[in-house]
Design a protein around this motif. Structure first.
Motif, short mmCIF file in Angstrom:
data_model
loop_
_atom_site.label_atom_id
_atom_site.label_comp_id
_atom_site.label_asym_id
_atom_site.label_seq_id
_atom_site.Cartn_x
_atom_site.Cartn_y
_atom_site.Cartn_z
N GLN A 2 8.68 -9.14 -8.23
CA GLN A 2 8.53 -7.93 -7.07
C GLN A 2 6.96 -7.73 -7.22
OE1 GLN A 2 10.56 -4.52 -8.24
NE2 GLN A 2 12.67 -5.50 -8.19
N PHE A 3 6.27 -7.30 -6.13
CA PHE A 3 5.09 -7.01 -5.82
C PHE A 3 4.80 -5.49 -5.82
CE2 PHE A 3 3.37 -11.36 -5.60
CZ PHE A 3 4.57 -12.00 -5.13
N PHE A 4 3.76 -4.92 -6.65
CA PHE A 4 3.63 -3.51 -6.79
C PHE A 4 2.54 -2.95 -5.71
CE2 PHE A 4 7.08 -1.85 -9.64
CZ PHE A 4 7.67 -3.01 -10.02
N GLY A 5 2.78 -1.67 -5.45
CA GLY A 5 1.83 -0.89 -4.91
C GLY A 5 0.97 -0.07 -5.95
N PRO A 6 -0.14 0.60 -5.62
CA PRO A 6 -1.08 1.24 -6.57
C PRO A 6 -0.25 2.38 -7.34
CG PRO A 6 -1.83 1.66 -4.58
CD PRO A 6 -0.76 0.70 -4.19
N GLY A 7 0.44 2.77 -6.83
CA GLY A 7 1.19 3.98 -7.19
C GLY A 7 0.70 5.46 -6.73
N THR A 8 1.54 6.32 -6.55
CA THR A 8 1.30 8.03 -6.12
C THR A 8 1.42 8.82 -7.16
OG1 THR A 8 1.73 7.40 -3.71
CG2 THR A 8 1.75 9.61 -4.51
N ARG A 9 0.42 9.34 -7.73
CA ARG A 9 0.61 10.29 -8.78
C ARG A 9 1.18 11.71 -8.03
NH1 ARG A 9 0.53 10.37 -14.08
NH2 ARG A 9 -0.35 8.32 -14.10
N LEU A 10 2.20 12.33 -8.15
CA LEU A 10 2.67 13.37 -7.57
C LEU A 10 2.73 14.41 -8.46
CD1 LEU A 10 3.76 15.10 -5.19
CD2 LEU A 10 6.13 14.29 -6.00
N THR A 11 2.27 15.59 -8.36
CA THR A 11 2.12 16.82 -9.04
C THR A 11 2.89 18.02 -8.23
OG1 THR A 11 0.35 16.16 -10.29
CG2 THR A 11 0.83 18.50 -10.54
N VAL A 12 3.82 18.45 -8.62
CA VAL A 12 4.82 19.69 -8.25
C VAL A 12 4.53 21.16 -8.96
CG1 VAL A 12 6.82 20.34 -7.36
CG2 VAL A 12 6.39 18.01 -7.32
N LEU A 13 3.83 21.86 -8.41
CA LEU A 13 3.62 23.18 -9.15
C LEU A 13 4.44 24.10 -8.82
CD1 LEU A 13 -0.46 23.22 -8.02
CD2 LEU A 13 0.69 22.33 -10.18
N THR A 72 0.77 -1.22 -0.06
CA THR A 72 0.11 -0.05 0.23
C THR A 72 0.79 1.31 0.24
OG1 THR A 72 -0.03 -0.04 2.27
CG2 THR A 72 -1.93 -1.11 1.11
N GLN A 73 0.26 2.31 -0.65
CA GLN A 73 1.16 3.66 -0.51
C GLN A 73 0.20 4.53 -0.07
OE1 GLN A 73 3.07 2.39 -4.83
NE2 GLN A 73 3.40 4.48 -4.31
N SER A 74 0.55 5.60 0.61
CA SER A 74 -0.13 6.40 1.55
C SER A 74 -1.09 7.58 0.60
CB SER A 74 0.68 7.27 2.32
OG SER A 74 1.69 8.00 1.55
N SER A 75 -0.61 7.65 -0.36
CA SER A 75 -1.67 8.63 -1.20
C SER A 75 -1.63 8.14 -2.61
CB SER A 75 -1.12 9.97 -1.26
OG SER A 75 -0.89 10.63 0.04
N ARG A 76 -2.92 8.13 -3.25
CA ARG A 76 -2.97 7.99 -4.87
C ARG A 76 -2.47 9.12 -5.50
NH1 ARG A 76 -5.85 3.63 -6.66
NH2 ARG A 76 -4.65 4.22 -8.43
N TYR A 77 -2.80 10.37 -4.87
CA TYR A 77 -2.77 11.64 -5.67
C TYR A 77 -2.30 12.60 -4.50
CZ TYR A 77 -5.67 9.64 -9.30
OH TYR A 77 -6.24 8.59 -10.04
N LEU A 78 -1.43 13.28 -5.18
CA LEU A 78 -0.50 14.45 -4.28
C LEU A 78 -0.24 15.59 -5.13
CD1 LEU A 78 -0.05 14.10 -1.22
CD2 LEU A 78 2.35 13.37 -1.78
N VAL A 79 -0.87 16.87 -4.50
CA VAL A 79 -0.10 17.91 -5.21
C VAL A 79 0.73 19.04 -4.06
CG1 VAL A 79 -0.84 20.12 -6.29
CG2 VAL A 79 -2.17 17.98 -6.46
N LYS A 80 1.81 19.24 -4.62
CA LYS A 80 2.50 19.94 -3.69
C LYS A 80 3.18 21.17 -4.49
CE LYS A 80 2.34 17.10 -0.27
NZ LYS A 80 1.98 17.69 1.07
N ARG A 81 3.74 21.95 -3.60
CA ARG A 81 4.28 23.17 -4.23
C ARG A 81 5.96 23.12 -4.48
NH1 ARG A 81 1.13 26.75 -5.92
NH2 ARG A 81 -1.09 26.94 -4.99
N THR A 82 6.47 23.57 -5.34
CA THR A 82 8.13 23.90 -5.47
C THR A 82 8.77 24.10 -4.20
OG1 THR A 82 7.95 24.15 -7.83
CG2 THR A 82 9.97 24.70 -6.87
N GLY A 83 9.75 23.42 -3.69
CA GLY A 83 10.54 23.49 -2.57
C GLY A 83 9.89 22.96 -1.16
#
Lengths: 114, 116
Positions: free
Chosen positions: A103-114, A5-16
């Motif tokens: 190897q067994f994989f988690g569902p992934g986290t799509r990270l967007t950095v703005l 498991t991965q903590s987030s499916r989608y994540l949006v963060k800011r530069t820095g």
């Protein structure tokens, strides 16, 4: 069944910003891996861990660090996020007790950095 | 260092027809070869692997793959494609022993579209 498991499916963060991506597996696997997936580039290995408190750089470790304090948890850290770290991040685990294991994989986290 | 080539970015096939997704590899020593599938917005699912033994290996969902040592290939096949097989397919390799044996190297992926 192995569950990663991965903590987030989608994540949006800011530069820095400092970003933590968490991965947990429930099958007592020694090996854990972090990849990033980008269109046309496939999966590229960032870091992996043989066992607790052990880590090795993969092919693209720059800008990332990792932490493995407990066997079931492997964290990926972006110390200062940048827009070129916008990507899909995949965690995987594996038991080396059988050398042939996949190897067994988690569902992934799509990270967007703005 | 090991490498994987998937020469086709996309493969289109009609439902019911046989499908092939191509993979060639380069690795030192004996290769351990894997196929994974990824459905939209999902992680990778293991399909099948070749470690040793028969060159034709069978896996999940009716897929099979043929290991050809002389051509360093490990093509994925299915006799009759289903629309539900439409997904992104990754081939991966690692050496059976020695340096790099923990590390899987993936191809860039092939998008399979099965047309009804």
């Amino acid at each position: 069944d192995v569950k990663v498991t991965q903590s987030s499916r989608y994540l949006v963060k800011r530069t820095g910003e400092k970003v933590f991506l968490e991965c947990v597996q429930d099958m007592d696997h020694e090996n854990m891996f972090w990849y990033r997936q980008d269109p046309g580039l496939g999966l590229r290995l960032i870091y992996f861990s043989y066992d607790v408190k052990m880590k090795e750089k993969g092919d693209i470790p720059e800008g990332y660090s990792v932490s493995r304090e407990k066997k079931e948890r492997f964290s990926l850290i972006l110390e200062s996020a940048s827009t070129n770290q916008t990507s899909m991040y995949l965690c995987a685990s594996r038991a080396p007790s059988s050398r042939y294991n996949e190897q067994f994989f988690g569902p992934g986290t799509r990270l967007t950095v703005l | 260092a090991q490498s994987v080539a998937q020469p086709e970015d996309q493969v289109n096939v009609a439902e019911g027809n046989p499908l092939t997704v191509k993979c060639t590899y380069s690795v030192s020593g004996n290769p351990y070869l894997f196929w994974y599938v990824q459905y939209p917005n999902r992680g990778l699912q293991f399909l099948l692997k070749y470690i040793t033994g028969d060159n034709l290996v069978k896996g999940s969902y009716g897929f099979e793959a043929e290991f050809n040592k002389s051509q360093t290939s490990f093509h994925l096949k299915k006799p009759s494609a289903l629309v539900s097989d439409s997904a992104l397919y990754f081939c991966a390799v690692r050496p059976g022993s020695g340096a790099g044996s923990y590390q899987l190297t993936f191809g860039k992926g092939t998008k399979l579209s099965v047309i009804p």
